[in-house]
Design a protein around this motif. Structure first.
Motif, short mmCIF file in Angstrom:
data_model
loop_
_atom_site.label_atom_id
_atom_site.label_comp_id
_atom_site.label_asym_id
_atom_site.label_seq_id
_atom_site.Cartn_x
_atom_site.Cartn_y
_atom_site.Cartn_z
N CYS A 12 0.87 -1.17 0.00
CA CYS A 12 0.00 0.00 0.00
C CYS A 12 0.90 1.22 0.00
O CYS A 12 1.93 1.24 0.66
CB CYS A 12 -0.89 0.00 1.24
SG CYS A 12 -1.89 1.49 1.37
N TYR A 37 -6.96 -5.14 -2.16
CA TYR A 37 -7.05 -3.88 -1.42
C TYR A 37 -6.34 -3.99 -0.08
O TYR A 37 -6.27 -5.07 0.52
CB TYR A 37 -8.53 -3.52 -1.18
CG TYR A 37 -9.25 -3.24 -2.47
CD1 TYR A 37 -9.14 -1.99 -3.07
CD2 TYR A 37 -10.00 -4.22 -3.09
CE1 TYR A 37 -9.78 -1.73 -4.28
CE2 TYR A 37 -10.64 -3.97 -4.29
CZ TYR A 37 -10.52 -2.72 -4.87
OH TYR A 37 -11.14 -2.47 -6.07
N GLU A 43 -7.22 1.09 0.33
CA GLU A 43 -6.67 1.56 -0.94
C GLU A 43 -6.27 0.35 -1.78
O GLU A 43 -5.93 -0.70 -1.24
CB GLU A 43 -5.42 2.43 -0.71
CG GLU A 43 -5.72 3.84 -0.25
CD GLU A 43 -6.44 4.66 -1.31
OE1 GLU A 43 -6.07 4.56 -2.50
OE2 GLU A 43 -7.37 5.40 -0.94
N GLU A 44 -6.26 0.53 -3.11
CA GLU A 44 -5.83 -0.58 -3.96
C GLU A 44 -4.34 -0.82 -3.77
O GLU A 44 -3.55 0.12 -3.74
CB GLU A 44 -6.16 -0.26 -5.42
CG GLU A 44 -6.21 -1.52 -6.26
CD GLU A 44 -6.89 -1.28 -7.60
OE1 GLU A 44 -6.74 -2.13 -8.47
OE2 GLU A 44 -7.58 -0.25 -7.76
#
Ligand SMILES: [Zn+2]
Ligand SMILES: [Zn+2]
Length: 73
Positions: A12, A37, A43-44
């Protein structure tokens, strides 16, 4: 380019999450590669080279296109 080998890491981009992941065991980090995620902030996740930390567009690369390190082995 280099004799050392690296790996495709999935991370991330959030600094806080990166710090949490750095404290995980290698087994737990390997599990993160299967995630889409981030489990901390949703978040991706991003694929990066473990050596130069540049973004990778595919997890199937055999070599890093940025630093030339060989993945896997
Ligand atoms: Zn995150
Ligand atoms: Zn690299």
């Amino acid at each position: 380019m280099s004799e050392s080998t690296g790996s495709v890491d999935k991370i991330c981009q959030e600094t806080d999450c990166g710090e949490k992941m750095a404290e995980l065991s290698p087994e737990q980090r390997a599990l993160f590669k299967t995630f889409t995620y981030c489990p901390y902030c949703a978040e991706e996740m991003t694929l990066v080279c473990s050596r130069c930390h540049e973004h990778l567009t595919s997890a199937d690369f055999k070599y890093c296109p940025w630093c030339g390190v060989e993945f896997g082995a």
